[in-house]
Write a protein that holds these residues in place. Structure first.
Motif, mmCIF file in Angstrom:
data_model
loop_
_atom_site.group_PDB
_atom_site.id
_atom_site.type_symbol
_atom_site.label_atom_id
_atom_site.label_comp_id
_atom_site.label_asym_id
_atom_site.label_seq_id
_atom_site.Cartn_x
_atom_site.Cartn_y
_atom_site.Cartn_z
ATOM 1 N N ASP A 151 13.629 -22.644 -0.878
ATOM 2 C CA ASP A 151 14.813 -21.979 -1.425
ATOM 3 C C ASP A 151 14.553 -20.520 -1.780
ATOM 4 O O ASP A 151 15.447 -19.825 -2.262
ATOM 5 N N ARG B 31 7.784 -11.161 -8.102
ATOM 6 C CA ARG B 31 7.576 -12.358 -7.284
ATOM 7 C C ARG B 31 7.206 -13.551 -8.164
ATOM 8 O O ARG B 31 6.635 -13.389 -9.241
ATOM 9 N N GLY C 50 6.680 -9.649 3.607
ATOM 10 C CA GLY C 50 6.965 -11.086 3.623
ATOM 11 C C GLY C 50 6.226 -11.797 2.499
ATOM 12 O O GLY C 50 6.054 -11.261 1.409
ATOM 13 N N ARG C 51 5.789 -13.023 2.808
ATOM 14 C CA ARG C 51 4.994 -13.784 1.851
ATOM 15 C C ARG C 51 3.670 -13.076 1.587
ATOM 16 O O ARG C 51 3.132 -12.413 2.468
ATOM 17 N N PRO D 182 13.328 -16.534 -0.955
ATOM 18 C CA PRO D 182 13.052 -15.559 0.105
ATOM 19 C C PRO D 182 11.533 -15.322 0.188
ATOM 20 O O PRO D 182 10.845 -15.354 -0.848
ATOM 21 N N ALA D 183 11.038 -15.106 1.406
ATOM 22 C CA ALA D 183 9.591 -14.956 1.604
ATOM 23 C C ALA D 183 9.024 -13.823 0.751
ATOM 24 O O ALA D 183 7.912 -13.913 0.243
ATOM 25 N N ASP D 184 9.816 -12.750 0.564
ATOM 26 C CA ASP D 184 9.251 -11.595 -0.146
ATOM 27 C C ASP D 184 9.380 -11.723 -1.665
ATOM 28 O O ASP D 184 9.272 -10.739 -2.389
ATOM 29 N N LYS D 185 9.629 -12.924 -2.115
ATOM 30 C CA LYS D 185 9.723 -13.147 -3.561
ATOM 31 C C LYS D 185 8.636 -14.089 -4.072
ATOM 32 O O LYS D 185 8.730 -14.600 -5.192
#
Lengths: 594, 594
Positions: free
Chosen positions: A328, A291, A265-266, A330-333
């Motif tokens: 806007d 990221r 995730g983040r 995605p959490a994994d970005k």
């Protein structure tokens, strides 16, 4: 630690104020390491150099040292310290720099070795207290951070950029700056030549052999100054008790990379806002893992701006996104760089952990990295935030789990290495508590400095350096000055003691009006209690009121009045409260005589 | 963390009070490991075992868990927690055990796993709150320490000695005790069999393979209970985040010996007063080095007495000397064991360091060993004492410099080992903060416990164990109760908030008398300030008095009275103080209407 309540203003005569400032342009050494000259300052047999530490020897904080030779004085560093629980309600702690103000007419310049607040933080206060704009010498990075503080305080100052390799003349002093490696870019050590002898001050440093910005601690300069003769060396004692070499900052990058790579995730990383090398490594790792970087927390935003503008931090615009645009993404970005590594309750990380951050949310499975170590006293606060994160279900990494933080200060082996290169005649450990200074003294002895030439000083001590060597001189006024709301230096030990009592046991207030002639209580007797516990509080208050009323009546009968009357009431309430609660709250008694 | 202000008394009926206590004599297992029986308790298909942690899951402290099956309840541990800076003025923190009191009629016994205060400390309070003497089961060592506390509190209780290998029946429960190794002798784990299923509770433990007293954690028992079937395992999470095996206590002895051998002056060793194994090793090393042992500090003296009397600590009379006889001994012939390893300001070590100890002095060249690690929150206090010692010129050893302390709790590898031996169906990490519990849950998952069978609970949660498995039930009343002087449970969050305000910014008091009909102030208006800073305090007080006087006069004109009148005055003083000091002290306004 003495507390200075009165913050004496120096008497500056108009002549002093008119005095021409010796503002010298730095010149860069051309023939580095080539020349074999024995120094740029002519020795005078009767000259005395006074070295006066005004802060930094009772704690890791509020570093400040005055160097005085004849009519010339320079100041190295002007830091602050953050208060702990022994200083309730206090905002900041400054060194007492009365001595500097009293000798303002001698002050040729202020040198700031690097931009950490324990080296820069008292500058705005000092500049307000000085009657003229004494020039401040530091690197571009340090000046950038100092300027930010000056703007907040609306202080105008003369800032003079220097860089490693520069040499400047300040009165009878010649000052050489050399590069050191520390947890902030643009850190310097200084070599001071005076008519009485030479001093080498390392500043804060470590010997990172693979520094992120390529700037090594300048061994060549250390060796050269050593050869020129260092009569007194002052060196950073922070990690003198750590037996090893401090690992390279580059190790942190190596540890961060796989954590970010494997995160689902983040990724939220809390660090010191001034640790530009760390932020560079975080940004590099984020970009390498595909990221975007988000920066949040006031000081983090401010410092990354300054560091990017000055070229110390390299993050491309395309790799940065605003916290408002996170929704806007995605959490994994994303990788979020934030303040709060010390558990500060209002910091970005604490607000994120408590779900109170305006733009950043956190969910189960997110990764949080505490890329810092708690400053002593902050352990509990950090633990509190980490526990909040654990409850959410975040994966929390700290120093214990991976090498996500390394120190910026040299360990024992590094300290000995520098001592061996410089081979000083005399040594004074600085930048530490008593236990660090003592450990550093032992290291110096181990490298061959004779024990009698090692000086364990306290703030306010004076070391006098002459051609005959170093000895203790007369101590000067020193201590600590509290910044407490708007007040600087007005908060006394008494006020702090009052706060300790109030905070520990509460306060009870007696208010009554009496007619002394009629020996009568007029109207109601009021007893108010705050922060006091003991069974049913309204019962206790009723009993307290009755007790005071009885005491007051008897005392009036006897003709007691004024302070004695108030004291009698106070004492009777104190005994009652002790009996009922086994605590000693503060009791204040106001009796109005009509 | 919820704060329970009202400490509800349970309604006990006379019948309950007359109820016969089921006090069973323990019987020692004869055929250890031999029998293959499937348990001593008959399973009932409709039985439910409630497992209710009342403390220990929000912090390392105040451990307490209730086990309830039908009309039977037992309590495992009854600990306390020491307050930190978030709890100003508070002496102790207890778990809210309202649930236990409300179900007192079911309570068959209290089991104490070992003698540390986070497992025993709320017992005296609990015993006072219970209407009958519920028997307390523990080992001789634990009971010895508990008895000491009971005597201080003048509490009478029924103490029942058990030892490892014993099995007792408490209502429908059968309880087996097994030896575990911890930083105090006489530590037990418990295996509870109930009609609904079996629970294994490790207590606090480590797997020391070379324990000082020869008592190992009983792997055989763990395996046997595992084979009998553990429906729920509860295990110590303290060191779940430490990736390794905790070193053996014997390592400390090996580290102490050369330090004492090479010491030139006195050797002063501060440790936990209940750490009998540590004290044994210190005494052994002292005697081996030809030194006498002196014990100082109230709890250290008390605990060594108890432990020697009960045979847990072996120091010969000839090797012990009284602190008063120290003056006749050469400094290099003594080892002083003392309290103060946490930097407590009134402890023996702090008094020695500050030159305030009645019988023990300290000089340059003496050796001080801090044979402990600071409990989180105590770091600064320990540092303060160490710095005082460094200033005297003592040689200070702590954990960083030599292995003079090891933990008493199992590291991650040990925790996994025990999980693998027991192979529980369900798992509940206990004894830790959220972050420790979570780390322990991950370890359990790694050893094969399915994630859905791992329960991360908070204090007051209820786990219900039936033949169908474990699930969350209805939470019960829980929280924390403050011991504040004589008061238990009366201190509310409000009172603490008041203390925080008072301690941070001080207090200002308005006292005035008015005649409402005449619309006049009678006599002087008094404003008193405590803990408030801001320029010249007497100037500020004068200004404050004038401001209040003006406000009061205008308000009287308008016909304001009562609380409104007081509030108007308070508000005007608050604004003035904010303007002058940028702080918000507490302002209390008492206006007497004549």
């Amino acid at each position: 630690m003495t507390v200075t309540v009165e913050h004496k203003r120096p008497q500056i005569t108009p002549e002093d104020q008119m005095e021409k400032e010796t503002f010298s342009k730095p010149r860069t050494r051309k023939a580095r390491g080539g020349s074999r000259r024995r120094g740029s300052v002519e020795r005078k047999p009767d000259a005395t150099l006074k070295v006066i530490p005004l802060g930094g020897l009772d704690a890791i904080g509020k570093n400040m040292t005055a160097f005085e030779c004849g009519d010339d004085m320079i100041l190295v560093d002007a830091g602050l310290m953050f208060p702990d629980d022994d200083h309730p309600g206090i905002d900041l702690i400054l060194p007492d720099y009365t001595y500097v103000l009293e000798n303002e007419h001698k002050l040729r310049g202020i040198i700031i070795t690097h931009g950490h607040e324990d080296h820069t933080g008292s500058l705005p206060y000092l500049m307000k207290d000085l009657s003229r704009k004494v020039p401040i010498y530091a690197t571009k990075m340090t000046l950038g951070l100092v300027e930010g503080k000056f703007n907040e305080h609306r202080v105008k100052a003369r800032l003079a950029e220097v860089k490693a390799g520069d040499e400047i003349k300040l009165g009878s002093f010649v000052v050489d700056f050399f590069a050191v490696n520390h947890s902030i870019p643009g850190a310097l050590g200084v070599f001071l030549q005076s008519p009485a002898g030479n001093v080498l001050h390392t500043g804060d440093f470590k010997l990172d052999q693979s520094p992120i910005d390529g700037v090594h601690t300048d061994f060549g300069a250390l060796a050269r100054f050593g050869k020129m003769g260092v009569d007194l060396m002052m060196s950073d004692s922070t990690n003198a008790m750590n037996p090893n070499f401090t690992p390279s900052e580059a190790e942190v990058g190596r540890a961060l990379r796989p954590i970010i790579e494997n995160a689902k995730g983040r990724v939220i990383i809390a660090s010191f806002a001034s640790h530009i090398h760390r932020l560079q490594q975080i940004a590099d790792a984020a970009v390498a893992c595909g990221r975007k970087v988000v920066v949040t927390g006031r000081s983090m935003v401010q410092n990354t701006d300054i560091a990017r503008r000055l070229g110390y931090l390299k993050i491309q615009d395309v790799d940065l996104i605003d916290a408002y645009d996170l929704k806007d993404m995605p959490a994994d970005k994303v990788v979020i760089m934030c303040t709060g590594s010390q558990g500060e309750p209002l910091s970005a990380l604490a607000r994120i952990a408590n779900g109170e951050h305006r733009t950043i949310q956190i969910d189960e499975g997110d990764t949080v990295i505490i890329s810092a170590t708690p400053v002593p006293g902050n352990e509990k606060a950090v633990t509190r935030v980490v526990n909040s994160l654990a409850k959410i279900g975040c994966d929390v990494y700290d120093k214990r789990r991976a090498m996500v933080h390394v120190s910026g200060h040299a360990g024992a082996e590094e300290l000995k290495l520098v001592l061996s290169i410089v081979q000083p005649k005399n040594f004074m450990p600085v930048h530490g508590e008593a236990t660090h200074l003592r450990a550093h003294a032992k290291l110096a002895e181990a490298t061959g400095v004779p024990a009698r030439n090692i000086f364990l000083c306290e703030n306010g001590d004076t070391l006098e350096l002459t051609q005959d060597g170093v000895r203790f001189g007369e101590p000067v006024e020193s201590g600590i000055v509290y910044v407490d709301g708007l007040s600087v230096g007005d908060t006394s030990k008494d006020v702090l003691d009052e706060r300790q009592t109030l905070g520990g046991a509460g306060v009870a207030l007696i208010c009554a009006a009496v007619d002394l002639r009629k020996k009568q209580i007029m109207g109601h007797v009021r007893v108010e209690m705050r922060g006091i516990t003991g069974g049913d509080v309204s019962d206790l208050r009723r009993e307290a009121t009755d007790t005071v009323k009885g005491t007051l009546r008897r005392a009036l009968e006897k003709g007691t009045k004024g302070r004695d009357l108030e004291k009698t009431c106070r004492d009777s309430l104190l005994s009652l409260l002790w009996e009922r609660t086994k605590q000693r709250p503060m009791v204040v008694s106001s009796i109005i005589e009509l």
